[in-house]
Enzyme design. Structure first.
Site, PDB file in Angstrom:
ATOM      1  N   PHE A  75      69.284 -87.985 -12.017  1.00 58.02           N
ATOM      2  CA  PHE A  75      69.512 -89.407 -12.261  1.00 58.02           C
ATOM      3  C   PHE A  75      70.860 -89.520 -12.941  1.00 58.02           C
ATOM      4  O   PHE A  75      70.947 -89.436 -14.160  1.00 58.02           O
ATOM      5  CB  PHE A  75      68.395 -89.904 -13.185  1.00 58.02           C
ATOM      6  N   ALA A 118      63.151 -89.661 -11.210  1.00 61.30           N
ATOM      7  CA  ALA A 118      62.077 -88.695 -10.913  1.00 61.30           C
ATOM      8  C   ALA A 118      60.690 -89.302 -11.112  1.00 61.30           C
ATOM      9  O   ALA A 118      59.716 -88.834 -10.531  1.00 61.30           O
ATOM     10  CB  ALA A 118      62.220 -87.468 -11.811  1.00 61.30           C
ATOM     11  N   TYR A 233      59.946 -75.023 -24.976  1.00 60.96           N
ATOM     12  CA  TYR A 233      60.589 -74.371 -26.116  1.00 60.96           C
ATOM     13  C   TYR A 233      59.560 -74.216 -27.228  1.00 60.96           C
ATOM     14  O   TYR A 233      58.693 -75.075 -27.404  1.00 60.96           O
ATOM     15  CB  TYR A 233      61.786 -75.194 -26.616  1.00 60.96           C
ATOM     16  N   TYR A 243      60.293 -79.417 -34.386  1.00 64.11           N
ATOM     17  CA  TYR A 243      60.082 -79.231 -32.947  1.00 64.11           C
ATOM     18  C   TYR A 243      58.612 -78.980 -32.591  1.00 64.11           C
ATOM     19  O   TYR A 243      57.912 -79.884 -32.152  1.00 64.11           O
ATOM     20  CB  TYR A 243      61.004 -78.113 -32.390  1.00 64.11           C
ATOM     21  N   VAL A 282      72.963 -74.988 -25.925  1.00 68.62           N
ATOM     22  CA  VAL A 282      73.606 -76.294 -26.052  1.00 68.62           C
ATOM     23  C   VAL A 282      73.520 -77.003 -24.712  1.00 68.62           C
ATOM     24  O   VAL A 282      74.065 -76.531 -23.710  1.00 68.62           O
ATOM     25  CB  VAL A 282      75.090 -76.119 -26.452  1.00 68.62           C
TER      26      VAL A 282
END
Ligand code: NAI
Length: 403
Positions: A75, A118, A233, A243, A282
């Site tokens: 996108f 998507a 992750y 996280y 990154v």
């Protein structure tokens, strides 16, 4: 025109086509010079193909030994000109798609890019048609690598679910980096509300991946031995408050569950579904995570000094060569996860990272961590800071504007 980097905090508002071309060429070269992927898939669909892990997967599978043909969904914003004549450069991912396609076609490979949302049924329908047209009706591998901030509900209301990056039970304080001003910042993150958590799972959990695979199975578009993969992750304990124990981590746990249910469903096709836990790198998406950037600084320095540092392309080449299509089949841990974060999580690296992070603050982050490396990687994502590009040269951007 001359294209200058326009950085807004951690978001790039401009992109340089020639730098994006350099990025594609560098990754292709890496894949070509690496030990090859043997027994790889031939027909691959990548959802989220224009940057980060999705783009690297596309390059690794095309140029790193498997010689795959690919359909990529992303996108991205094309370059454009306003009525007053102002030119907007478009997004880096748009140029990445352009230069990847050129290189793949030059190498004799099929490379089809579908620029669409998507989350929309319409995009899924386009993809099924493309599989019919270009892949003789079947796909061997589907990689789901979308990192999105919102997911439209497509229920006629125009409403969206929004993902957020917040802790779940307690407020968290931490440090972050402002890449625009090279500044260290103390950040306070309030705990997410139950609705924020639910919405993040809607956007970044496994539901949309499941929709994609259901659509492809129902359309009889998956081959025998078909595989599908999504990225996750986990990270070390010190990043867990923001996280793993936060909204994104909950979405990833949902994604892991989806990998298990899809795996059962795909048994009928002798197929498999996996979540691959990648290393922190990154990307457009990762620099957006408050509290993670100081960890990235320490990790980049530690892994570079140890000689184990990988960017997306290194991770993807190793994933397909050794951990998914290697001689011994898929390599998974006790939770059925493919661990591409094995080198990141090694005790030696984590000890060093911890040590530096304990000392890191506003006065020393540029020396103690690999700030230069992280900043350069960030600029290069958007086509800047490539030594081989002459940034003073004029570029005719109108030539890139789709007619
Ligand atoms: P990225 O921002 O570089 O790439 C995201 C991709 O998703 C782009 O191709 C973009 O066009 C596409 N995308 C976004 N919204 C879309 C939409 N509505 N429709 C179609 N395409 C859309 O991100 P990155 O970092 O490569 O992330 C990919 C996956 O890898 C995510 O699931 C992320 O959580 C995971 N991951 C990232 C890590 C990192 O350190 N960057 C580490 C481990 C996992």
């Amino acid at each position: 025109m001359r294209i200058e980097p326009i950085i807004d905090g951690v978001i790039a508002r401009s992109a340089h086509p020639l730098g994006c071309q350099a990025a594609i060429e560098q990754q292709i070269k890496f894949a070509q010079q690496s030990d090859p992927i043997k027994n790889g898939p031939k027909r691959v669909l990548i959802i989220g193909a224009s940057s980060g892990f999705g783009l690297a997967a596309r390059i690794a599978l095309t140029f790193g030994g498997a010689n795959a043909d690919t359909i990529g969904v992303s996108f991205e914003r094309a370059p454009s000109q306003s009525e007053t004549g102002d030119i907007h450069t478009g997004s880096a991912g748009w140029f990445n798609n352009l230069y990847f396609e050129q290189a793949a076609k030059h190498a004799g490979r099929t490379a089809i890019t579908i620029n669409g949302d998507a989350f929309a049924n319409e995009t899924r329908e386009h993809v099924v048609e493309a599989i019919e047209t270009y892949f003789e009706g079947e796909v061997d591998l589907v990689i789901y690598s979308v990192a999105a901030g919102i997911r439209p509900k497509y229920d006629g209301s125009g409403a969206v679910w929004r993902s957020c990056i917040k802790p779940v039970s307690d407020n968290v304080t931490g440090s972050s980096l402002d890449l625009e001003h090279d500044r260290w910042m103390e950040v306070q993150l309030p705990a997410a509300t139950p609705q924020e958590l639910d919405e993040t799972i809607k956007v970044m959990g496994g539901e949309d991946w499941q929709h994609w695979i259901d659509t492809l199975v129902n359309a009889e578009s998956v081959s025998s031995g078909f595989k599908t993969l999504a990225f996750s992750y986990i990270g070390p304990e010190l990043t867990h408050p923001i996280y793993l124990d936060g909204t994104l981590g909950c979405a990833k746990v949902d994604l892991h569950q989806t990998s298990h249910s899809l795996n059962l469903e795909l048994a009928n096709f002798d197929g498999n579904a996996y979540a691959a836990v990648c290393k922190a790198v990154v990307t457009k998406a990762s620099v957006f995570i408050p509290g993670l950037t100081p960890y990235l600084l320490a990790l980049y320095r530690a892994m570079k000094e140890k000689g184990t540092h990988e960017e997306c392309i290194g991770q993807m080449q190793r994933l397909f060569r050794d951990k998914l299509y290697g001689a011994n089949g898929a390599q998974v841990d006790g939770e059925r996860l493919i661990r591409m974060d094995d080198w990141e999580m090694s005790p030696e690296i984590q000890r060093q990272v911890n040590d530096w992070l304990e000392q890191m603050d506003a006065s020393n982050f540029t020396q103690l961590g690999d700030y230069q490396g992280v900043k350069q990687a960030f600029m290069q994502l958007n086509g800047f800071a490539w030594p081989e590009v002459n940034y003073t040269a004029e570029i005719d951007m109108t030539a890139f504007i789709p007619k």
